[in-house]
Design an enzyme around this catalytic site. Structure first.
Site: not given
Lengths: 343, 435
Positions: A30, A33, A69, A71, A115, A157, A183, A185
């Site tokens: 973590d 990241i 976690e 951030d 988006h 997209c 794109s 779903s």
């Protein structure tokens, strides 16, 4: 980074959490990241299954485990914060968990979803990041030596437009759709009521579930994930800035934390270097007596020095010339007859 | 007439001395309306200090005074207050003497024109009488000395007072008729700040008038006299500049003084029009607009010379006003100089159309300057636009004042020759309009 808020953008949070889960599973801790989620789906009042975020219908996989976690949460996910994290231009009070503490040997994976449109990605319904800004941020990172190699994945997209402007070396980019395509779903879950994941990330997650820390799968396989038949949009990728051949780049170079460990059975002597080092710098033979502080500065000389009087005086020629002119003007005006009064 | 003048001078000196000793002196000394980068006393002190340290005062961008000022203040810096009071007094006395002589000239000319029957029959009330002209010189000295603007300039020790006194001496020399002295003082004034160059034309016209040389382009005597005067002026200017070279043995002062006046690099706010405009101008255009703004100062000379050929002293007044409005770093001290002339044309009062509103505008703007400065710089609740608005209004007020006086002057001249009751061709009453 997930950039969308509101309940109906559940799938973007699920996307991000799936990738998070995969990289954690493959060994990245973590502390390495930075997870940015623009909205809280697990504890959203509309979530019928609180504290869970599912990636597959029928609730097969809960990507919101026990040890997520986050951030940057909620309104902290802004373009400014994102760029500051990337470039490292963060106020000194920022905690370590919110920083990207990378150096020039780090390989960085950046996954963004939300988006987007042709050349921009929408953050939180109120601002956008453009592909130019992103490219410039990466250039800043390159110039500050903040990455060795960078993998950029975007699932929005017209995602391919976001990597069009990159110009820094060692960047590889993947996108879920080309410019002009949306794109889509994957599938809705009727129990939760929203679409759970995007197609591209769904298939990437499926692909990543097969990877383990020792696998030798390379980037070319990642490029094959989600062909048009499954994804409806055409995923794109960009490798021209990348120096190595994608064939030779392991998935775990970016998604996992795999260390190269060499086990050796011979002993290495460290002493001999130290001896060589010391012989270069012999003992100082010059000073035998330590100097007293007072003798180091010639204070007595300084304080008894008289300040030099550098007064400026106008040059004599100037004064002479000026007064001669004034007298000439005076006599010209009032006549020479006054001269005899002067002399 | 000497006694009232002495009384006025004493009163003025007392006011200035009282202000010097009060706590207001420090406050006034740093007001931007009074101390521009060209005339601030702080900068003179800085330049002289640099000189004492062995460095040329022109080496930084602080000091923009001429070498003669360096020489003057090198010896007189401890008596600075007295110097400035004496300067103001000298200016006032010079103006007093000049206007006294000018009145005599005006009266003589008027008498000549009446005898030549040049005036229309019904203009008796427009003709100036010696009775009303008697107190004008005193009023001029009074206006200059007790003008709050000149008091503030004196208390701030702004070198615009020295500029004013040189110009006043130039006017005195011109009206007395001495071409040589007038050329010398004009050269000094031009050397000091570049803009009095434009006063060459009115001085020339006045001197020509005095010598009874008609202003015709074909006349040889006109050109001869012009050449003489111009050569006197240019020679004295060259001599003064070369002399200044010898003070510091360098030509540094030319870019520091004249380059600074012409290229306006310092955009500290003042009561002028340059600073705001150039603060927001792109680099690309700044040269063009500097040229435009500077030409604007010099531009009005020729048309005014053509129109006011017969009235050079009025021309001089308008020209001084134009200089003090359009120069690159105006201060209220420059405004005080042309305001001192207003009593000379008090007979134009009946023709002035906007005098009430203009005086209100000027007074209000003068009070609003420090208020909006405070709001902008200290309180932070205004911005430069507010201060610039007041600057703009003040300058517009000044311009309207000058044009009002111009209109009134021309109208009176017209009435003098054509009679007070103007009629159109069909007999109805007509009205004079300035186009």
């Amino acid at each position: 980074v997930c950039t969308s808020r509101f309940w109906f953008n559940y799938r973007h949070v699920a996307n991000t959490l799936s990738v998070y889960r995969s990289v954690k599973r493959l060994g990245i801790p973590d502390s390495h990241i930075v997870l940015m989620l623009a909205d809280d789906m697990a504890c959203n009042p509309r979530n019928p299954k609180p504290a869970t975020v599912f990636s597959h219908k029928n609730m097969e996989l809960n990507v919101y485990g026990d040890d997520v976690e986050v951030d940057y949460r909620s309104y902290e996910v802004t373009v400014e914060n994102f760029l500051r994290v990337l470039t490292g231009r963060i106020p000194p009070s920022t905690p370590r968990s919110k920083r990207l503490l990378s150096d020039d040997r780090s390989n960085i994976l950046i996954y963004m979803t939300g988006h987007g449109g042709n050349g921009f990605l929408k953050f939180q319904d109120s601002e956008e990041i453009t592909n130019v800004e992103l490219a410039d941020a990466f250039e800043q990172m390159w110039q500050k030596r903040r990455y060795n190699e960078l993998l950029f994945i975007i699932d929005t997209c017209q995602g391919a437009s976001m990597y069009e402007r990159f110009y820094s070396p060692n960047i590889m980019a993947l996108a879920s759709s080309q410019v002009g395509e949306d794109s889509l779903s994957h599938q809705p879950d009727l129990g939760i009521g929203v679409h759970l994941m995007d197609r591209y990330t769904f298939y990437v997650l499926e692909f990543l579930e097969e990877i383990h820390p020792a696998s030798q799968t390379n980037m070319n396989d990642l490029f094959q994930v989600c062909p048009k038949s499954l994804c409806v949009s055409t995923p794109g990728h960009r490798t021209d800035l990348f120096q190595r051949d994608p064939q030779n780049v392991l998935i775990t170079d970016f998604f996992g934390s795999v260390r190269k460990v060499e086990i050796t059975e011979e002993t290495v002597a460290l002493d001999r270097d130290l001896a060589a080092f010391e012989s270069k710098f012999p003992e100082d033979e010059l000073a035998t007596e330590p100097l007293k502080y007072a003798e180091q500065l010639p204070v007595a000389q300084i304080i008894h020095q008289k300040p030099k009087q550098k007064d400026w005086h106008p040059p004599g020629g100037f004064i002479l010339g000026l007064w001669a002119l004034i007298i000439m003007v005076f006599f010209k005006t009032y006549g020479i007859k006054h001269m005899k009064h002067v002399f | 007439m000497a006694a009232p003048l002495v009384l006025v001078v004493l009163a003025a000196v007392t006011v200035r001395a009282a202000l010097f000793r009060s706590s207001l002196a420090a406050f006034i000394a740093e007001r931007v309306e009074v101390a521009s980068p060209l005339s601030a006393w702080k900068r003179v002190v800085e330049g002289l200090a640099l000189l004492d340290l062995g460095v040329s005062p022109y080496s930084g961008a602080i000091f923009h005074e001429t070498p003669l000022i360096i020489y003057l203040f090198h010896f007189l810096i401890e008596y600075a207050e007295v110097v400035f009071m004496v300067t103001d007094v000298l200016t006032a006395v010079a103006l007093y003497l000049a206007i006294q002589d000018f009145n005599k000239v005006v009266f003589k000319k008027q008498k000549l024109l009446i005898e030549l029957d040049k005036y229309a029959p019904d203009v008796a009330e427009l003709i100036q009488t010696p009775m009303e002209m008697h107190y004008i010189p005193l009023k001029v000295a009074l206006f200059y000395l007790l003008n709050p603007y000149s008091v503030m300039s004196c208390v701030a020790k702004s070198t615009s007072a020295i500029n004013n006194s040189v110009i006043a001496f130039f006017i005195l020399a011109t009206i007395k008729g001495s071409a040589f002295l007038s050329a010398v003082f004009l050269a000094l004034a031009t050397y000091q700040s570049l803009y009095p160059l434009t006063l060459f034309a009115p001085a020339l016209l006045y001197l020509l008038q005095r010598q009874f040389i008609p202003v015709k382009l074909k006349s040889k005597s006109f050109w001869l006299y012009t050449m003489q005067y111009a050569s006197l002026y240019l020679c004295s200017l060259v001599v003064i500049i070369c002399l200044s070279f010898f003070l510091l043995n360098s030509w540094d002062f030319i870019p520091s003084v004249y380059g600074f006046i012409l290229s306006v690099p310092d955009l500290t706010p003042n009561i002028g029009l340059f600073w705001y405009f150039f603060a927001e101008m792109f680099e690309h255009f700044s040269l063009f607009f500097i040229c435009v703004f500077q030409i604007n100062v010099f531009f009005y000379t020729i048309p005014l010379a053509i129109k006011l050929k017969e009235h050079p002293v009025f021309f001089m007044f308008v020209q001084i006003a134009i200089i003090s409005i359009f120069k690159s770093y105006p201060t209220v001290g420059d405004v005080a100089l042309y305001m001192a002339f207003l009593p000379v044309w008090s007979h134009l009062y009946r023709f002035l159309r906007n005098i009430f509103i203009l005086s209100c505008v000027l007074i209000f703007c003068s009070f609003l300057f420090p208020v909006l400065w405070h709001l902008w710089i200290y309180a932070g609740s205004a911005n430069s636009n507010f201060y610039y608005a007041i600057t703009l209004t003040f300058n517009v007020g000044q311009i309207l004042l000058i044009s009002d006086y111009f209109y009134a002057f021309l109208r009176r001249e017209y009435y003098l020759t054509h009679g007070l009751h103007l009629t159109r061709q069909d007999g109805t009453e007509a009205m004079l309009v300035l186009k």
